[in-house]
Design a protein around this motif. Sequence first.
Motif, PDB file in Angstrom:
ATOM      1  N   ASP A   1       0.543  -1.319  -0.054  1.00  0.00           N
ATOM      2  CA  ASP A   1      -0.173  -0.145   0.003  1.00  0.00           C
ATOM      3  C   ASP A   1       0.738   0.710   0.062  1.00  0.00           C
ATOM      4  O   ASP A   1       1.803   0.845   0.581  1.00  0.00           O
ATOM      5  CB  ASP A   1      -0.960  -0.270   1.358  1.00  0.00           C
ATOM      6  N   ASP A   2       0.115   2.320  -0.356  1.00  0.00           N
ATOM      7  CA  ASP A   2       1.050   3.054  -0.401  1.00  0.00           C
ATOM      8  C   ASP A   2       2.246   3.412  -0.809  1.00  0.00           C
ATOM      9  O   ASP A   2       3.350   4.143  -0.544  1.00  0.00           O
ATOM     10  CB  ASP A   2       0.968   4.033   1.043  1.00  0.00           C
TER      11      ASP A   2
ATOM     12  N   ASP B   1       0.337   5.723  -4.945  1.00  0.00           N
ATOM     13  CA  ASP B   1       0.138   6.149  -3.415  1.00  0.00           C
ATOM     14  C   ASP B   1      -0.610   7.369  -4.116  1.00  0.00           C
ATOM     15  O   ASP B   1      -1.001   7.938  -4.866  1.00  0.00           O
ATOM     16  CB  ASP B   1       1.115   6.372  -2.356  1.00  0.00           C
TER      17      ASP B   1
ATOM     18  N   GLU C   1      -4.572   3.739  -6.524  1.00  0.00           N
ATOM     19  CA  GLU C   1      -5.906   4.244  -4.910  1.00  0.00           C
ATOM     20  C   GLU C   1      -6.110   5.781  -5.953  1.00  0.00           C
ATOM     21  O   GLU C   1      -4.949   7.060  -6.496  1.00  0.00           O
ATOM     22  CB  GLU C   1      -4.957   4.232  -3.824  1.00  0.00           C
TER      23      GLU C   1
HETATM   24 MG    MG Z   1      -3.055   3.678   0.562  1.00  0.00          MG
END
Ligand code: MG
Length: 281
Positions: A180-181, A203, A237
Amino acid sequence: EAKKLPHSGYAFHSSELTTTTSEYFFYEKALRQGIENKELITYFQPQICLKANRVIGAEALVRWLHPEMGVVPPSKFIGISESTGLIIPLGREILAQACRHWQAWQKQGFELERISVNVSTIQLMHQDFVSSVAEVLAETGINPAVLELEVTESFLLQNEQQGIEVLYALKELGVALSMDDFGTGFSSLSYLKKLPLDQLKIDQSFVQSLPDDAEDLAIVEAIIAVGKAVGVEVIAEGVETELQAKFLHDKGCLLAQGFGFSRPLPPEEFLGWCRSFNQMD
Ligand code: MG
Ligand code: C2E
Ligand code: MG
Ligand code: MG
């Protein structure tokens, strides 16, 4: 115990500390209660395949539906849940809710390819984490390949070797792993070789100013290229506009999620949203 110094600034600092501390304890107590009262509810944000223009998955995002405070976002309580250890029962509850909803949707004829659940470093480094994931999988009976766990680079900071071992143990359960990110962390690209990842999640800070910002554009293109090179899926995202979605698609990033498609939805709205999205042309 600290001595009181009459003419110093101590009393001021002391009361300031007290405020912060009592607020903390307020949230801790309320959160403990909230978990018990089943006020923590998993919302779902659709993940879209840009090529097929269809929903392929969902990210589970927790919300605290407090009777007086209303909807409390994770930024207000995930930190406290981590420092108090409440993230352990809470994280398990979120995981179980996500798996149960996946199953309920499947029973209604809607089979999502995957369901992504965020996992904090505290959970990942907890000795029982892998077995608790195995238990939830067994309890719900969902195909492990459907479950994707989202981790952030920060878990590598604490104990890199242990972190890597946990990821491999999770892979052995058959679940997928997403970083993630991606791009915001401290580390070098070398961990892409060391970690058994299935997905990189670009991200939202890099997506936000697409396609106008030249730096963000270069970073996003680089992440897509890295994903291709190491054979790992890439998802963006924070996709808010059609232009961003089109741009990502044209650059070869075929998966996206963001307010431009849908905000995270309460579970009872998720299936209906997906069905109507998939029916559009
Ligand atoms: Mg994220
Ligand atoms: P994250 O995992 O990176 O999740 C993405 C966040 O971006 C979510 O915020 C989501 O609602 C928001 N978002 C999605 N699309 C857009 C968009 O188009 N524009 C903008 N501006 N924002 C968008 P949320 O739900 O408030 O969660 C914040 C963070 O809290 C998450 O970041 C994650 O790190 C953490 N979190 C949320 N749910 C859980 C959970 O169940 N467990 C754990 N451990 N952490 C969680
Ligand atoms: Mg996430
Ligand atoms: Mg984020």
